[in-house]
Write an enzyme that holds these catalytic residues in place. Structure first.
Site, PDB file in Angstrom:
ATOM      1  CB  SER A 147      77.783  15.339  28.988  1.00 27.03           C
ATOM      2  OG  SER A 147      76.730  14.680  29.653  1.00 27.03           O
ATOM      3  CE1 TYR A 160      73.370  18.577  27.571  1.00 30.77           C
ATOM      4  CE2 TYR A 160      73.815  16.303  28.198  1.00 30.77           C
ATOM      5  CZ  TYR A 160      74.036  17.654  28.366  1.00 30.77           C
ATOM      6  OH  TYR A 160      74.923  18.087  29.320  1.00 30.77           O
TER       7      TYR A 160
END
Length: 255
Positions: A147, A160
């Site tokens: 990410s 996350y």
């Protein structure tokens, strides 16, 4: 010497893609099928649309239901996947979830489920599939989904961010160990992609505008923007690429 087009072909390969019911996982599954691979899709949700799109390319498709927050599902899942055609050649660890909220309000349960899906399952699946690759003696490809928050801290997504930072580190660690076995372990770091996972961000007009303004390409990505990178990392074209995290971000990290 390989012809350029043939280097990206996946004919005869069997690939396993997690999170294949929608979004990037679906786009990756269809792209790999278009390159010649047969596809095993793993998801909790319905994969009828993915099956139709994969089979439209002429490839075969196997749907396996699994809740990747539960580590116990991994051994039987990989056994089923391997038994389908007697081999596995590519693993795409794409499944992921997010729980948004300020760090002071994150519950232990929310922290655990994000880490379990986004990180723990990546390791357990990679470990199990790598054992298959080594037994087969023909190497293989593992592609993780990192990410932008593998590089940055993000806002209101501590679990996350922790999981995706760890995915990038794990990608390097596994590449170091498994390269001698002919196993390539790499990752894709998508930028801001318009999927269900980012729907809350897209609905936040101010934050969405701020994000778009920073992207040199001038738009959010689409799931199929990521698919080409997956084909590259699954193919012979990436045989000398190990431990790399490839940003597919419209230039976000360059600004």
């Amino acid at each position: 010497m390989n012809e350029p087009d043939s280097m990206f072909r996946l004919d005869g390969k069997v690939v396993l893609v997690t999170g294949a019911s929608r979004g990037m996982g679906q786009a990756i599954a269809v792209a790999l099928a278009g390159a010649g691979a047969d596809v095993i899709g793993v998801a909790r949700g319905d994969m009828v649309a993915t099956r139709c799109a994969v089979e439209a390319t002429g490839a075969r498709f196997l749907a396996l239901a699994a809740d990747l927050s539960q580590g116990a599902c991994v051994p039987p899942l990989v056994d089923q996947a391997h038994a389908w055609q007697g081999r596995l050649n590519v693993l795409v660890n794409n499944a992921g979830i997010v729980r948004r909220g300020v760090a002071l309000g994150v519950s232990e349960a929310d922290w655990d489920v994000v880490i379990n899906v986004n990180l723990r399952s990546v390791f357990l699946l990679s470990q199990a599939v790598a054992r298959c690759f080594i037994e087969q003696g023909s190497g293989g490809k593992i592609i993780n989904t990192a990410s932008m928050l593998s590089f940055q801290g993000g806002i209101r997504v501590p679990a996350y961010t922790a999981s995706k930072s760890a995915v990038m580190g794990l990608t390097k660690a596994l590449a170091n160990e498994w390269a001698p076995h002919g196993i390539n372990v790499n990752a894709i770091a998508p930028g801001y992609i318009a999927t269900e996972l980012t729907s809350l961000l897209q609905q936040d007009e101010q934050r969405c505008a701020e994000i778009t303004a920073r992207i040199p390409a001038g738009r959010w990505g689409r799931p199929d923007d990521v698919a080409g990178a997956a084909v590259f990392l699954a193919s012979r074209a990436s045989d000398y690429v190990h431990g790399h995290t490839l940003a597919v971000d419209g230039g976000w990290l360059a600004r």
